[in-house]
Motif scaffolding. Structure first.
Motif: not given
Length: 332
Positions: A114-123
């Motif tokens: 889980m890494d929100t730095r990978q994009g808005r919908f990463s979660l």
């Protein structure tokens, strides 16, 4: 028979367990937890974990040992970043690997990243991956995630009203019960800053919050403060914000309570061997020297922390603060 997923009652449990439980229940997966910390659980963790690990990590090992034979899977997500800015402690990031390669005869470990730095919908993608593992469709997984987020929002709102995680979970488990018991009247108010998995685990914190309440002290933690107010602390006079998520929150909470918290004393609960905390404690101590009217004390815990020693220090600190406040009121 429903698949059983085990969630150790340590570390991120105190922050995200309501979300995880609601999500798994919605997709038809049974959640099993390891329960409250005991001496036996801690002893198991001390035996199995790395010698130089901090006590919360050792405790996590113990909770895994407690639950591993009762479930089909262990849920240990690789939580890297959830706010797009700071990351969690490196030991959190490597926790699935440490468990997998240190303990024998354990069920499969679910370590979705889980890494929100990978994009808005990463979660959402992470939870879609999680749902697919258990055969849930994309639509049902998305619906489960949305419902779980609502549960987390309610849980966080209960914490901001002054409840502990255990009290908030109790209310979540009783949907018809919305009334919160009024806290007993006290004449002192302390802020307790630190990491939630240390503050709220009554065993390793030696029941710090309970002892303060028995001494007639109401308690304010970072979880009881509106997150927006913490963001107003900016970077706490540092060139940039702290790199680690919980450390950043603890420092901002300390700055807030020293300036606006209207507290009679501040306690920082820190774990021996915690690298980030060695820096955070010094920064909080430097801030406390700018507010000498508010007494400050650091409490350090490890697997050898004794209840008698903690109780003695707390009683002395509370007595000193109470006498100081009474003397100030007499002068005025």
């Amino acid at each position: 028979m429903a698949v059983k997923v085990g969630i150790p009652s340590a570390l991120l449990y105190y922050t995200y367990y309501p979300l995880w439980r609601a999500f798994f229940n919605e997709i038809g997966v049974q959640v099993v937890t390891s329960g409250r910390t005991t001496k036996n659980i801690l002893d198991k963790g001390v035996r199995e974990a790395l010698a130089d690990a901090c006590v919360p990590i050792k405790l996590f090992f113990g909770h895994v040992m407690e639950i591993k034979d009762q479930v089909d899977y262990l849920y240990i997500p690789r939580v890297v970043c959830l706010n797009g800015k700071t990351i969690y402690c490196p030991k959190f990031l490597g926790l699935p690997d440490m468990i997998r390669h240190s303990l024998s005869n354990i069920p499969p470990v679910i370590d979705v990243r889980m890494d929100t730095r990978q994009g808005r919908f990463s979660l959402i993608k992470a939870y879609q991956e999680l749902g697919a593992r258990f055969g849930a469709s994309k639509n049902s997984t998305l619906l489960a995630y949305c419902k779980a987020r609502l549960v987390l929002i309610r849980y966080m709102s209960l914490l901001r009203k002054g409840l502990t995680p255990a009290e908030a979970l109790s209310l979540l488990d009783k949907p018809g019960q919305s009334k919160i018991a009024a806290p007993p009247k006290t004449n002192l108010r302390f802020a307790v800053v630190g990491y939630p998995y240390a503050i709220y685990d009554s065993f390793i914190s030696v029941n710090l919050l309970g002892k303060l309440r028995k001494l007639g002290v109401s308690v304010l933690t970072a979880d009881n403060i509106n997150p927006f107010l913490l963001t107003l602390q900016n970077n706490c006079h540092l060139p940039k914000r702290l790199f680690w998520t919980f450390s950043d929150i603890a420092l901002k909470a300390a700055h807030f309570v020293f300036r606006h918290g209207r507290v009679d004393g501040v306690l920082h609960l820190t774990a021996f061997g915690c690298g980030p905390d060695s820096l955070v404690n010094k920064l909080i101590e430097l801030e406390s020297k700018k507010h000498r009217e508010i007494p400050f004390m650091t409490l350090m815990i490890d697997e050898h922390t004794g209840e008698a020693g903690m109780a003695t220090r707390l009683e002395a600190f509370v007595d000193m603060v109470r006498r100081r406040k009474e003397a100030r009121l007499c002068k005025s």
